[in-house]
Design an enzyme around this catalytic site. Structure first.
Site, PDB file in Angstrom:
ATOM      1  N   HIS A  35      31.792  35.194  37.161  1.00  0.00           N
ATOM      2  CA  HIS A  35      33.053  35.645  37.260  1.00  0.00           C
ATOM      3  C   HIS A  35      33.189  36.226  38.781  1.00  0.00           C
ATOM      4  O   HIS A  35      34.144  35.836  39.810  1.00  0.00           O
ATOM      5  CB  HIS A  35      33.513  36.953  36.543  1.00  0.00           C
ATOM      6  N   HIS A  61      32.302  42.658  44.474  1.00  0.00           N
ATOM      7  CA  HIS A  61      33.502  43.673  44.425  1.00  0.00           C
ATOM      8  C   HIS A  61      33.532  44.454  42.560  1.00  0.00           C
ATOM      9  O   HIS A  61      34.393  45.450  42.881  1.00  0.00           O
ATOM     10  CB  HIS A  61      35.090  42.898  43.954  1.00  0.00           C
ATOM     11  N   ASP A  62      32.260  44.399  42.237  1.00  0.00           N
ATOM     12  CA  ASP A  62      32.260  44.568  40.672  1.00  0.00           C
ATOM     13  C   ASP A  62      31.052  45.844  40.535  1.00  0.00           C
ATOM     14  O   ASP A  62      31.437  46.361  39.856  1.00  0.00           O
ATOM     15  CB  ASP A  62      32.754  44.356  39.198  1.00  0.00           C
ATOM     16  N   GLU A  65      32.624  49.726  40.214  1.00  0.00           N
ATOM     17  CA  GLU A  65      32.709  50.144  39.699  1.00  0.00           C
ATOM     18  C   GLU A  65      31.888  49.205  37.554  1.00  0.00           C
ATOM     19  O   GLU A  65      31.989  50.826  36.893  1.00  0.00           O
ATOM     20  CB  GLU A  65      33.977  48.760  38.887  1.00  0.00           C
ATOM     21  N   ASP A  66      31.402  48.759  38.240  1.00  0.00           N
ATOM     22  CA  ASP A  66      30.718  47.953  36.588  1.00  0.00           C
ATOM     23  C   ASP A  66      29.053  48.380  36.943  1.00  0.00           C
ATOM     24  O   ASP A  66      28.662  47.845  35.799  1.00  0.00           O
ATOM     25  CB  ASP A  66      30.896  46.834  36.438  1.00  0.00           C
ATOM     26  N   ASP A 122      40.724  38.024  41.771  1.00  0.00           N
ATOM     27  CA  ASP A 122      40.170  39.002  40.201  1.00  0.00           C
ATOM     28  C   ASP A 122      40.759  38.933  39.865  1.00  0.00           C
ATOM     29  O   ASP A 122      40.502  38.228  38.480  1.00  0.00           O
ATOM     30  CB  ASP A 122      39.593  40.008  41.002  1.00  0.00           C
TER      31      ASP A 122
HETATM   32 ZN    ZN Z   1      36.722  41.807  39.082  1.00  0.00          ZN
END
Ligand code: ZN
Length: 183
Positions: A35, A61-62, A65-66, A122
């Protein structure tokens, strides 16, 4: 100072390491890193290869957050510009999911031009995944709700990059058609 090519390669390695073991939600169970690579590739095309920080931001980018990555860690390796961009597209995970989704749509028009492009890429990637490999446990109503929500966020992201808007519009229409075909 590392060259752009070195920083880009390092960002790909960093993202792969941080997302180790994570899978996308779809029934195909793709590695999550697929992704972020798809998002980065879209951003590279959108800027004609001229905005390295945007492309690196796409890869990372994630991660805040993740994964366990922090703003300080990303800033130390990739610089404050990249870290701030990633932070700008990071949801506050202390909030309930419905509230985070509501805030994404509310905040979209106030994002920086780079963050708008990143968020469009995204959402486009997520819609493509919903069309080709929906999560097995999502009923059609939830799939349609996701497309409608993505459209509402994207409405606030207009004006930053026409090519990305086109990719988004095509992905949203294709997702709706795919979902209609599942009835
Ligand atoms: Zn994403």
């Amino acid at each position: 100072m590392a060259s752009d090519v070195e920083r880009l390669a390092r960002a790909a390695a960093f993202a792969a390491e941080k997302h180790t073991g994570q899978l996308r939600k779809g029934e195909a169970g793709e590695p999550y890193v697929n992704h972020v690579i798809e998002v980065a590739e879209m951003l590279a095309r959108a800027c004609g290869g001229r905005d390295i920080e945007l492309v690196i931001g796409g890869l990372l980018h994630d991660t805040i957050e993740d994964t366990g990555a922090t703003h300080a860690e990303v800033a130390a390796i990739f610089g404050p510009g990249v870290a701030d961009l990633v932070a700008e597209v990071t949801d506050d995970k202390s909030l309930p999911k419905a509230e985070r989704k509501r805030l994404q749509a509310l905040h979209a028009p106030h994002k920086s031009p780079r963050a708008k492009q990143l968020k469009l890429a995204d959402k486009t990637s997520n819609l493509r995944a919903l069309a080709s490999s929906p999560p097995a446990e999502w009923p059609l109503s939830r799939q349609l709700e996701y497309v409608a929500w993505a459209r509402s966020v994207a409405a606030g992201l207009r004006g930053a990059n026409a090519w990305l808007e086109e990719q988004f519009d095509q992905a949203a229409t294709a997702a709706e058609q795919a979902i209609a075909g599942r009835r």
